[in-house]
Design an enzyme around this catalytic site. Structure first.
Site, PDB file in Angstrom:
ATOM      1  N   GLU A  38      -1.104  47.872  79.655  1.00  0.00           N
ATOM      2  CA  GLU A  38      -0.702  46.508  79.313  1.00  0.00           C
ATOM      3  C   GLU A  38      -0.807  46.277  77.806  1.00  0.00           C
ATOM      4  O   GLU A  38      -1.652  46.869  77.135  1.00  0.00           O
ATOM      5  CB  GLU A  38      -1.641  45.508  80.000  1.00  0.00           C
ATOM      6  CG  GLU A  38      -1.109  44.933  81.290  1.00  0.00           C
ATOM      7  CD  GLU A  38       0.054  43.976  81.081  1.00  0.00           C
ATOM      8  OE1 GLU A  38       0.746  44.043  80.056  1.00  0.00           O
ATOM      9  OE2 GLU A  38       0.279  43.159  81.969  1.00  0.00           O
ATOM     10  N   ASP A  39       0.024  45.387  77.298  1.00  0.00           N
ATOM     11  CA  ASP A  39      -0.147  44.996  75.898  1.00  0.00           C
ATOM     12  C   ASP A  39      -1.266  43.970  75.773  1.00  0.00           C
ATOM     13  O   ASP A  39      -2.065  44.028  74.850  1.00  0.00           O
ATOM     14  CB  ASP A  39       1.168  44.472  75.287  1.00  0.00           C
ATOM     15  CG  ASP A  39       1.790  43.358  76.101  1.00  0.00           C
ATOM     16  OD1 ASP A  39       1.620  43.348  77.339  1.00  0.00           O
ATOM     17  OD2 ASP A  39       2.438  42.486  75.519  1.00  0.00           O
ATOM     18  N   ARG A  50       9.349  41.751  68.673  1.00  0.00           N
ATOM     19  CA  ARG A  50       8.716  42.903  69.330  1.00  0.00           C
ATOM     20  C   ARG A  50       8.693  44.136  68.428  1.00  0.00           C
ATOM     21  O   ARG A  50       7.793  44.957  68.528  1.00  0.00           O
ATOM     22  CB  ARG A  50       9.472  43.274  70.613  1.00  0.00           C
ATOM     23  CG  ARG A  50       9.346  42.282  71.746  1.00  0.00           C
ATOM     24  CD  ARG A  50       9.858  42.912  73.032  1.00  0.00           C
ATOM     25  NE  ARG A  50      10.226  41.936  74.040  1.00  0.00           N
ATOM     26  CZ  ARG A  50       9.382  41.454  74.953  1.00  0.00           C
ATOM     27  NH1 ARG A  50       8.130  41.842  74.967  1.00  0.00           N
ATOM     28  NH2 ARG A  50       9.798  40.578  75.861  1.00  0.00           N
ATOM     29  N   PHE A  99      -1.177  32.784  68.763  1.00  0.00           N
ATOM     30  CA  PHE A  99       0.056  33.334  69.325  1.00  0.00           C
ATOM     31  C   PHE A  99       0.401  34.599  68.538  1.00  0.00           C
ATOM     32  O   PHE A  99       0.754  34.538  67.361  1.00  0.00           O
ATOM     33  CB  PHE A  99       1.199  32.319  69.240  1.00  0.00           C
ATOM     34  CG  PHE A  99       2.293  32.646  70.212  1.00  0.00           C
ATOM     35  CD1 PHE A  99       2.476  31.856  71.339  1.00  0.00           C
ATOM     36  CD2 PHE A  99       3.104  33.763  70.039  1.00  0.00           C
ATOM     37  CE1 PHE A  99       3.467  32.178  72.270  1.00  0.00           C
ATOM     38  CE2 PHE A  99       4.082  34.082  70.949  1.00  0.00           C
ATOM     39  CZ  PHE A  99       4.275  33.289  72.073  1.00  0.00           C
ATOM     40  N   ASP A 138      -4.245  38.097  79.302  1.00  0.00           N
ATOM     41  CA  ASP A 138      -4.354  36.720  78.817  1.00  0.00           C
ATOM     42  C   ASP A 138      -5.003  35.884  79.929  1.00  0.00           C
ATOM     43  O   ASP A 138      -6.217  35.912  80.090  1.00  0.00           O
ATOM     44  CB  ASP A 138      -2.938  36.260  78.454  1.00  0.00           C
ATOM     45  CG  ASP A 138      -2.878  34.968  77.675  1.00  0.00           C
ATOM     46  OD1 ASP A 138      -3.611  34.036  78.041  1.00  0.00           O
ATOM     47  OD2 ASP A 138      -2.099  34.858  76.725  1.00  0.00           O
TER      48      ASP A 138
END
Ligand code: PRP
Length: 180
Positions: A100-101, A166, A153, A104
């Site tokens: 996963e990046d 990205r 963010f 959250d």
């Protein structure tokens, strides 16, 4: 080199060198902690860059799968109900490494752990580039996370806002005026 998307970044929190180092450490962890017969699953799209770099750093041979999961779409908030894509590849009796990046709210890895468990995986581990523990809504965590981050963010190195940013080679904080 500067590009137009750089202008929307308030601050770089991990440059290319820091990311390379973080990925190397994650690869050493994965080499030690993933068994034989491991299937590494890239959670699209955010993890794509981390996934490719991580697997090239690992010495343990793994098989490679890609899974589309959508929780946010172009929205700023999680739907709370991640939509999992094509799970037809075989994980039965194999060790699954979810890549996963970011973790959250935690809804995505919770759904993935449940889905792979139900499909008969021998084990399920999660390696994440980023852990945003401050935003967690369900009690789950990655087995290994490279960096702990706050409630900013973040974009770049796979992470987007409305499908942009990205391809930035670093991780940066997006200027609030872009998404407010
Ligand atoms: C993002 C990210 C993780 C997930 C984490 O995916 O890539 O997969 O959200 O969030 P959670 O812990 O709150 O569930 P997103 O749905 O934005 O899709 P993308 O990877 O294609 O950008």
């Amino acid at each position: 080199m500067k590009c137009r998307e750089d202008e929307d970044v308030a601050q770089i929190i991990a440059d290319e060198k820091a990311l390379r180092l973080a990925v190397k450490k994650a690869a050493r962890w994965a080499d030690k902690n993933c068994g034989s017969e491991t299937v590494a699953v890239c959670i699209l799209k955010g993890a794509a860059f981390f996934f490719c770099d991580l697997l090239r750093e690992m010495t343990l041979p793994v098989q490679v799968e890609f899974l589309s999961v959508k929780s946010y779409g172009d929205s700023f908030k999680t739907s709370g109900n991640p939509r999992l894509g094509d799970l037809s590849f075989s994980v039965e009796g194999r060790n699954v490494l979810i890549v996963e990046d970011i973790v959250d709210s935690g809804y995505t890895i919770q759904a993935l752990r449940t889905a792979f468990g139900a499909l008969g995986a021998a084990s399920v581990k999660v390696v994440a580039l980023l852990d945003k523990a401050v935003c967690r809504r369900v009690p789950v965590q990655a087995d290994y996370a490279c960096l702990e981050v706050g409630d900013e963010f973040l974009v770049g190195y796979g992470l987007d806002y409305a499908q942009r940013y990205r391809t930035l080679p670093y991780l940066g904080v997006l200027k609030p005026e872009i998404y407010r």
